[in-house]
Write a protein that holds these residues in place. Structure first.
Motif, PDB file in Angstrom:
ATOM      1  N   LEU A   1       0.831  -1.208   0.000  1.00 21.54           N
ATOM      2  CA  LEU A   1       0.000   0.000   0.000  1.00 21.54           C
ATOM      3  C   LEU A   1       0.864   1.256   0.000  1.00 21.54           C
ATOM      4  N   ASP A   2       1.942   1.212   0.786  1.00 21.79           N
ATOM      5  CA  ASP A   2       2.856   2.361   0.819  1.00 21.79           C
ATOM      6  C   ASP A   2       3.470   2.604  -0.553  1.00 21.79           C
ATOM      7  N   SER A   3       3.784   1.495  -1.256  1.00 25.18           N
ATOM      8  CA  SER A   3       4.358   1.633  -2.598  1.00 25.18           C
ATOM      9  C   SER A   3       3.352   2.257  -3.557  1.00 25.18           C
ATOM     10  N   LYS A   4       2.080   1.818  -3.417  1.00 20.65           N
ATOM     11  CA  LYS A   4       1.044   2.372  -4.283  1.00 20.65           C
ATOM     12  C   LYS A   4       0.815   3.849  -3.970  1.00 20.65           C
ATOM     13  N   ARG A   5       0.805   4.159  -2.671  1.00 21.82           N
ATOM     14  CA  ARG A   5       0.625   5.568  -2.286  1.00 21.82           C
ATOM     15  C   ARG A   5       1.767   6.419  -2.825  1.00 21.82           C
ATOM     16  N   LYS A   6       2.965   5.857  -2.723  1.00 16.99           N
ATOM     17  CA  LYS A   6       4.129   6.579  -3.231  1.00 16.99           C
ATOM     18  C   LYS A   6       4.019   6.799  -4.729  1.00 16.99           C
ATOM     19  N   LYS A   7       3.564   5.740  -5.451  1.00 16.86           N
ATOM     20  CA  LYS A   7       3.410   5.857  -6.899  1.00 16.86           C
ATOM     21  C   LYS A   7       2.347   6.897  -7.246  1.00 16.86           C
ATOM     22  N   LEU A   8       1.220   6.880  -6.518  1.00 16.87           N
ATOM     23  CA  LEU A   8       0.163   7.862  -6.765  1.00 16.87           C
ATOM     24  C   LEU A   8       0.663   9.285  -6.513  1.00 16.87           C
ATOM     25  N   LYS A   9       1.440   9.418  -5.438  1.00 18.70           N
ATOM     26  CA  LYS A   9       1.984  10.730  -5.117  1.00 18.70           C
ATOM     27  C   LYS A   9       2.921  11.206  -6.212  1.00 18.70           C
ATOM     28  N   GLU A  10       3.757  10.284  -6.690  1.00 16.29           N
ATOM     29  CA  GLU A  10       4.697  10.644  -7.758  1.00 16.29           C
ATOM     30  C   GLU A  10       3.937  11.018  -9.038  1.00 16.29           C
ATOM     31  N   ASP A  11       2.878  10.260  -9.343  1.00 18.23           N
ATOM     32  CA  ASP A  11       2.081  10.567 -10.534  1.00 18.23           C
ATOM     33  C   ASP A  11       1.418  11.937 -10.399  1.00 18.23           C
ATOM     34  N   LEU A  12       0.900  12.214  -9.200  1.00 18.34           N
ATOM     35  CA  LEU A  12       0.252  13.507  -8.965  1.00 18.34           C
ATOM     36  C   LEU A  12       1.239  14.660  -9.132  1.00 18.34           C
ATOM     37  N   ILE A  13       2.418  14.476  -8.580  1.00 23.39           N
ATOM     38  CA  ILE A  13       3.450  15.513  -8.711  1.00 23.39           C
ATOM     39  C   ILE A  13       3.833  15.700 -10.174  1.00 23.39           C
ATOM     40  N   ALA A  14       3.949  14.562 -10.901  1.00 19.18           N
ATOM     41  CA  ALA A  14       4.311  14.642 -12.325  1.00 19.18           C
ATOM     42  C   ALA A  14       3.239  15.377 -13.118  1.00 19.18           C
ATOM     43  N   ARG A  15       1.979  15.113 -12.794  1.00 18.53           N
ATOM     44  CA  ARG A  15       0.891  15.802 -13.491  1.00 18.53           C
ATOM     45  C   ARG A  15       0.903  17.300 -13.189  1.00 18.53           C
ATOM     46  N   GLU A  16       1.120  17.590 -11.919  1.00 19.77           N
ATOM     47  CA  GLU A  16       1.155  19.004 -11.536  1.00 19.77           C
ATOM     48  C   GLU A  16       2.303  19.723 -12.247  1.00 19.77           C
ATOM     49  N   ASN A  17       3.448  19.060 -12.327  1.00 18.84           N
ATOM     50  CA  ASN A  17       4.585  19.668 -13.022  1.00 18.84           C
ATOM     51  C   ASN A  17       4.293  19.850 -14.509  1.00 18.84           C
ATOM     52  N   ALA A  18       3.654  18.804 -15.101  1.00 18.79           N
ATOM     53  CA  ALA A  18       3.328  18.895 -16.525  1.00 18.79           C
ATOM     54  C   ALA A  18       2.314  20.014 -16.775  1.00 18.79           C
ATOM     55  N   PHE A  19       1.339  20.122 -15.851  1.00 20.51           N
ATOM     56  CA  PHE A  19       0.339  21.180 -15.985  1.00 20.51           C
ATOM     57  C   PHE A  19       0.985  22.559 -15.865  1.00 20.51           C
ATOM     58  N   GLN A  20       1.918  22.655 -14.921  1.00 14.95           N
ATOM     59  CA  GLN A  20       2.611  23.928 -14.731  1.00 14.95           C
ATOM     60  C   GLN A  20       3.425  24.285 -15.979  1.00 14.95           C
ATOM     61  N   GLN A  21       4.078  23.282 -16.548  1.00 13.27           N
ATOM     62  CA  GLN A  21       4.847  23.516 -17.768  1.00 13.27           C
ATOM     63  C   GLN A  21       3.937  23.950 -18.912  1.00 13.27           C
ATOM     64  N   GLN A  22       2.761  23.299 -18.993  1.00 14.01           N
ATOM     65  CA  GLN A  22       1.805  23.676 -20.031  1.00 14.01           C
ATOM     66  C   GLN A  22       1.343  25.117 -19.855  1.00 14.01           C
ATOM     67  N   ARG A  23       1.128  25.501 -18.603  1.00 12.21           N
ATOM     68  CA  ARG A  23       0.697  26.880 -18.337  1.00 12.21           C
ATOM     69  C   ARG A  23       1.792  27.875 -18.730  1.00 12.21           C
ATOM     70  N   GLU A  24       3.031  27.493 -18.422  1.00  8.48           N
ATOM     71  CA  GLU A  24       4.133  28.376 -18.784  1.00  8.48           C
ATOM     72  C   GLU A  24       4.261  28.508 -20.299  1.00  8.48           C
ATOM     73  N   VAL A  25       4.082  27.352 -20.996  1.00  8.52           N
ATOM     74  CA  VAL A  25       4.157  27.394 -22.457  1.00  8.52           C
ATOM     75  C   VAL A  25       2.978  28.178 -23.021  1.00  8.52           C
ATOM     76  N   ALA A  26       1.776  27.953 -22.415  1.00  2.77           N
ATOM     77  CA  ALA A  26       0.565  28.616 -22.896  1.00  2.77           C
ATOM     78  C   ALA A  26       0.654  30.122 -22.726  1.00  2.77           C
ATOM     79  N   SER A  27       1.332  30.541 -21.672  1.00  4.14           N
ATOM     80  CA  SER A  27       1.442  31.985 -21.440  1.00  4.14           C
ATOM     81  C   SER A  27       2.239  32.678 -22.537  1.00  4.14           C
ATOM     82  N   LYS A  28       3.058  31.902 -23.248  1.00  2.00           N
ATOM     83  CA  LYS A  28       3.873  32.471 -24.322  1.00  2.00           C
ATOM     84  C   LYS A  28       3.196  32.333 -25.686  1.00  2.00           C
TER      85      LYS A  28
END
Length: 301
Positions: free
Chosen positions: A85-112
């Protein structure tokens, strides 16, 4: 003494879980000499000595050892589940962080980007992310439609709904050497049957002489044709149902049709059929007369 299930008695003695009694006693003696209170005044040594004694007591008794092994296995299994369960939670957390980073990158690109370019990017993103949801919804809808269709098909009254188009098998006697097929050509048969109603298909077998199939649009037309059409009196047709026979007719085939009430009803239906046949024949003759008249008028002009 702490909860015994929290202690790994095998680890305290330094033996394997399948160790025999002789190995357990030998390991106890070896460690007990080092941490006996008389030789080692350290409080931790005293506590270890008590744990060694408890380990020896339990692991040298068959029933107590079996109960302890069972509890230890359950504890290890629970620990493994928590680890997964800890491994799954860790994976979910990593996926969430990756999505947030990708979204942030998209916003930065979109702003240009220009508004039109930004909109196009968002549409492309939705197409990629939404395709999975769309497929799932389409699959779910197909399953629901399939279940609904199966349920409806089981509940439908076949007296009101005709699932199979009415088809008749037609046969007549013909010699193998008769190339004319006893005069039953496609046109002859079409003219013979279309007076009862719309004919969807007519098949005259080219391999087996004296055989064919006629398909009607309505079961009423097929019923009249089956009951009244004889074809050439010198070489009459034998007409039987191939498919789509109305349920009412199927019921009338039972012995109950011999009752006076049913016989009277059938006689009434026969009269109705005769009237309809005569009406259609009159309509056909009238159409033929009108066509001939029009052709004559055209020739005169």
């Amino acid at each position: 003494m702490a909860d015994i299930t929290k202690l790994d008695l095998y680890d305290i003695l330094g033996v394997k879980e399948d160790a025999v009694e002789k190995e357990i006693v030998k390991a106890y003696r070896k460690k007990a000499l080092k941490c006996h209170p008389d030789k080692n005044p350290d409080p931790k040594a005293v506590e270890l000595f008590h744990e060694l004694s408890k380990a020896l007591e339990i692991l040298t008794d068959a029933a107590a050892r079996a109960a302890y092994d069972k509890a230890l296995s359950a504890k290890k299994a629970a620990a493994l589940r928590h680890q997964e369960l800890d491994s799954k939670r860790k994976k979910l957390k990593e996926d969430l962080i990756a999505r947030e980073n990708a979204f942030q990158q998209q916003r930065e690109v979109a702003s240009k980007l220009s508004p039109a370019e930004s909109l196009q990017k968002e549409i492309e993103r939705l197409q990629k992310e939404g395709s999975r949801i769309l497929r799932e919804e389409q699959n779910r809808l197909r399953e629901e439609m399939k279940k609904k269709y199966e349920t409806t098909a089981n509940e439908e009254d076949t007296d009101d709904i005709q699932d199979v188009s009415p088809k008749l098998r037609i046969k007549w006697k013909v010699k193998k050497s008769d190339e004319s097929n006893a005069g039953y050509t496609y046109d002859y048969l079409m003219d013979a049957f279309k007076k009862y109603g719309e004919v969807l298909n007519l098949l005259v077998s080219s391999k087996k002489k004296g055989s064919g199939i006629v398909e009607f649009k309505s079961s009423q037309a097929a019923t009249m044709a089956q009951q009244y059409e004889i074809g050439n009196p010198e070489c009459p047709l034998t007409i039987t149902w191939l498919s789509g026979k109305p349920k009412q007719m199927q019921k009338s085939d039972t012995p109950e049709s011999d009752s006076p009430t049913v016989a009277k009803s059938q006689a009434s239906e026969n009269r109705d059929f005769e009237s309809i046949v005569l009406m259609r024949m009159r309509q056909a003759e009238e159409r033929k007369r009108l066509i001939e008249q029009m052709q004559k008028d055209d020739e005169d002009t």
